[in-house]
Enzyme design. Structure first.
Site, short mmCIF file in Angstrom:
data_model
loop_
_atom_site.label_atom_id
_atom_site.label_comp_id
_atom_site.label_asym_id
_atom_site.label_seq_id
_atom_site.Cartn_x
_atom_site.Cartn_y
_atom_site.Cartn_z
N GLY A 546 -25.88 -15.46 -15.34
CA GLY A 546 -25.93 -15.29 -17.11
C GLY A 546 -26.18 -13.96 -17.34
O GLY A 546 -25.10 -13.20 -17.79
N ASP A 547 -27.47 -13.21 -16.81
CA ASP A 547 -27.51 -11.70 -17.03
C ASP A 547 -27.77 -11.20 -15.79
O ASP A 547 -28.51 -9.90 -15.56
CB ASP A 547 -28.59 -11.51 -18.18
CG ASP A 547 -29.77 -11.91 -17.77
OD1 ASP A 547 -29.95 -12.91 -16.89
OD2 ASP A 547 -30.81 -11.21 -18.12
N GLU A 548 -27.39 -11.85 -14.69
CA GLU A 548 -27.52 -11.19 -13.28
C GLU A 548 -26.40 -10.51 -12.68
O GLU A 548 -25.31 -11.05 -12.94
CB GLU A 548 -28.00 -12.33 -12.40
CG GLU A 548 -29.49 -12.98 -12.72
CD GLU A 548 -30.05 -14.15 -11.78
OE1 GLU A 548 -29.03 -14.61 -10.87
OE2 GLU A 548 -31.00 -14.31 -11.78
#
Length: 630
Positions: A546-548
């Site tokens: 996701g936000d990695e």
């Protein structure tokens, strides 16, 4: 007194009775005894030859249709398999976007392959389906696709026999792939179902008589789909016995027998798809094949009767006419073979090539596909250089030489053609030698051109989707893994280090919660563009969650070099991001791992960097932590 002399007799006239004199009748009987066996012997030979021509023509047509049908099925199953691989990757990495991805696939493939997508969890319950939301959570442990993957440990596609789908209550063929964790444990099964009658839509394009049949079967004899003039799917799910196309048989072949489903005797040709455990059969009724020559047989019988009655030179003339008629029929059969492909290949351009001169005559559709005003082009010499892409020329010429030399049954090549506006267009050329001389040397070839730009673009798009993150355009986890493994192999050979920087975005969730997912998506895109601009061309920035994100430095001399890059990333993340009138502020937690210090393979290295990132989070976030410091 004048003397008297005898007067001359008038010439005797031909009388009807002269033809019935015993001697004439005897000679006539001898003549008939000699000629009738010859005449009717010739008639019998020609009748047998028509039967042979019917069988040979049927076998040739069936082989061509079986090959075309096989390629159509192979392309269809290939697209389904690519879709399964892509959807499986999205299910593993971005499950929230899975329904959206399914919708995109359905929209792109609506005209090509209409799919119903279902996901079973590890216990066999329906985790997702686009058939109907009410089926969510339904227990499907007995589903054949789920049961099959319980006994399959490797990663392969499974093709089911036709079944009545419990979700749609209609016949369906199920294609599925398993989702497994790093230890190989089953996590889910992604399944796509296709209606069996989709595979036999090809039937409408063939012309093999009213009793022809087209079938798609598994190699164990189970009928997946079957179509005849009277019905579709008649025999679906039935298992045929004593098939000559069993698993040990050649890829293609022919046979003749009475159909087990409808009892009609047919000539059959099969063609296998061994990679999917399926086989295509195309059959033409023996009666229909021989019916092509019914009129010719009647004419031949009439000629034989006429010759028998005349028993004069007129009879020999009639036999000459019969011989000319036979040659005309053979030429007609050859012409029919040359143009049959044109009649059945809707949208394709036809070419007819004189092999001796190398000049090919183009149909109007073929000229449009090649974007040329010339009705005749050369297949030989430098003429191809002007229109065919240089990278495709060697393979095109090799395929053409191989077919003319008799090494391949058919000519087939895919190449790019230069259009008049300078663009390149993909073309599929297929053909076969249709005429040879007395020594067997090729005299004429016929075939088709097809524009395959749409297929090539779709294949490229599917390959791109399999390796790119749909939101940011960055490499995804699959492509990152490939590049990381390649970097490790190079490092082992050259003796340098490889660095991995694993990080996620601090304060990203509040952005989503406050401003919505659309703003969060644009923020991820802004992060991707900013960080990508600050890296070297050889470095890789990938989005793995996701936000990695992960940064791969394929050549790194020391931890200090990797730390410098990580600190620069942290600095970039701390700078404000402007989204229209919004000013968004985030930070990051970064973990560094080095090869070979922190791991000897890609999985170990990513795991070490991930742990280091979580250590950075545990110590206050907005910082960089190396793996050996945790």
């Amino acid at each position: 007194m004048p003397s008297l002399t005898p007067s001359a007799k008038p010439p005797s006239r031909v009388r009807l009775g002269d033809f019935f004199r015993p001697r004439v009748l005897r000679d006539l009987a001898i003549y008939l005894a000699l000629m009738l066996p010859i005449v009717w012997g010739l008639v019998a030979v020609e009748q047998s030859r028509f039967a042979s021509l019917a069988q040979a023509g049927s076998k040739r047509d069936l082989r061509n249709y079986a090959r075309v049908f096989t390629e159509e099925v192979r392309a269809t199953v290939g697209i389904v398999d690519l879709s399964l691989i892509q959807l499986r990757s999205i299910w593993q990495n971005d499950r929230a976007d899975f329904p959206k991805a399914v919708g995109e696939h359905a929209r792109h493939l609506r005209q090509r392959v209409p799919l119903m997508v279902t996901v079973f969890d590890a216990q066999g319950r329906v985790a997702y389906t686009n058939a109907a939301p009410s089926h969510g959570g339904r227990d499907m442990q007995q589903a054949i696709s789920y049961q099959a993957h319980l006994g399959i440990s490797d990663d392969r596609i499974y093709v089911s026999r036709p079944v009545i789908c419990p979700l749609t209550h209609a016949w369906a063929v199920q294609f599925s792939r398993s989702v497994r964790d790093a230890q190989g444990r089953l996590q889910a099964v992604v399944m796509a179902t296709v209606a069996p009658d989709y595979f036999v839509r090809f039937y409408d394009d063939i012309d093999l008589g009213p009793n022809a049949s087209v079938s798609l079967m598994r190699t164990d004899g189970t009928v997946i789909a079957r179509s005849t003039r009277g019905s579709i799917n008649h025999g679906t799910g039935q298992v045929l016995k004593d098939n000559p196309h069993a698993s040990h048989s050649p890829v293609t072949g022919s046979f003749r027998r009475v159909g087990q489903i409808d009892g009609i005797e047919r000539f059959y040709t099969w063609h296998k798809l061994p990679e999917y455990g399926m086989v295509v059969t195309v059959g033409e009724a023996v009666q229909d094949a021989e019916a092509r020559f019914t009129q010719q047989r009647a004419v031949l019988t009439w000629v034989g009767a006429a010759v028998s009655l005349v028993l004069t030179l007129l009879g020999w003339a009639a036999l000459g006419a019969t011989d000319r008629r036979r040659r005309a029929l053979k030429a007609l059969a050859a012409a029919e073979a040359r143009w049959k492909l044109a009649l059945s290949a809707t949208g394709d351009g036809v070419w007819d090539c004189d092999v001796v001169t190398g000049l090919a005559t183009l149909s109007a559709r073929a000229r449009k596909i090649l974007d040329t005003e010339r009705s005749v082009i050369s297949w030989y010499g430098s003429a191809l250089d002007a229109i065919v892409h240089p990278d495709d020329l060697p393979e095109l010429r090799a395929q053409l030489r191989g077919h003319l030399a008799g090494k391949t049954e058919d000519f087939a090549a895919e190449f790019r053609v230069r259009l008049r506006n300078g663009d390149w267009s993909w073309t599929d050329a297929r053909g076969t030698v249709s005429e040879r001389d007395e020594l067997g040397m090729p005299m004429r070839m016929v075939g088709t051109f097809s524009n395959i730009d749409a297929r090539k673009h779709e294949e490229a798009r599917m390959r791109r989707l399999a390796h790119e993150d749909a939101l940011t355009g960055l490499p995804n986890r699959v492509l990152l893994g490939d590049r990381l493994r390649q970097a490790i192999r190079t490092a082992i050979r050259d003796g340098h280090k490889v660095a991995v920087i694993y990080f996620d975005l601090d304060q990203f969730k509040p952005v989503n919660d406050t401003h919505g997912h659309a703003v969060g998506d644009r923020l991820l895109q802004l992060v991707a563009r900013r960080l990508r601009a600050g890296l070297r061309e050889a470095d890789t920035l990938a989005r793995v969650g996701g936000d990695e994100f992960v940064v791969l430095l394929p050549r790194c001399d020391s931890l200090a070099d990797a730390s410098t890059v990580a600190e620069n990333i942290l600095y970039q993340l701390n700078q404000p991001f402007e989204d229209g009138e919004l000013v968004l502020r985030i930070s990051g937690s970064l973990g560094i791992a080095l090869f070979p210090d922190d791991g000897m393979d890609a999985e170990a290295l990513l795991h070490a960097a991930d742990l280091a990132m979580y250590d950075a989070k545990a110590h206050g976030r907005n910082r960089v932590t190396a793996a050996h410091q945790t």
